[in-house]
Design a protein around this motif. Structure first.
Motif: not given
Length: 146
Positions: A35-36, A38, A66-67, A69, A79
């Motif tokens: 998620s994000k 991580t 960071p995008l 998911v 994204k």
């Protein structure tokens, strides 16, 4: 090698990984999700699954992580896919040419690259490589994919 050692080793390699006391329902691999950008790991996760999912995250260029998911690149509306598409149609990409590292990373951030990365990480961390592809379920050794 236990789950804690694998998570610690992957963190040492620089991947954004957090342990979670909450178990997220309906993940592709039990106890592991992204998620994000991580990787989240629950205590119920199998170390091999953590290494594999870490491989997916690792082969994404850091600029785009960071995008990331759970669905990664399978959804053209995500994204991450949109960011890849925007980069691939940008002046930056055309100026750099098809041999640039970022382009190769985008093109190669797939299942095979994640498997190769997880194998290399297992060797680096001292995790039994065979355990990446075979682990015990219900008292039987079952290869992935069967």
């Amino acid at each position: 090698m236990n789950l804690t050692a694998v998570v610690s080793g992957l963190q040492h390699l620089g991947l954004p990984i957090e342990t979670s006391e909450k178990l997220k329902p309906r993940t592709f691999l039990p106890g592991v999700w992204i998620s994000k950008g991580t990787l989240f790991v629950h205590a119920s996760a199998h170390p091999s699954d953590v290494l594999h999912e870490a491989g997916h995250l690792a082969v994404i260029p850091s600029r785009f992580r960071p995008l990331a998911v759970a669905a990664l690149t399978n959804n053209p509306q995500s994204k991450l896919c949109k960011a890849y598409s925007a980069y691939l149609s940008s002046e930056e990409h055309f100026a750099a040419g098809a041999d640039n590292q970022l382009y190769r990373s985008i093109v190669n951030s797939d299942e095979q690259a994640a498997i190769a990365w997880s194998y290399a990480a297992a060797i680096e961390l001292g995790y039994p490589a065979l355990d990446l592809f075979v682990y015990e379920i219900s008292s039987k050794l079952i290869p992935y994919g069967d």
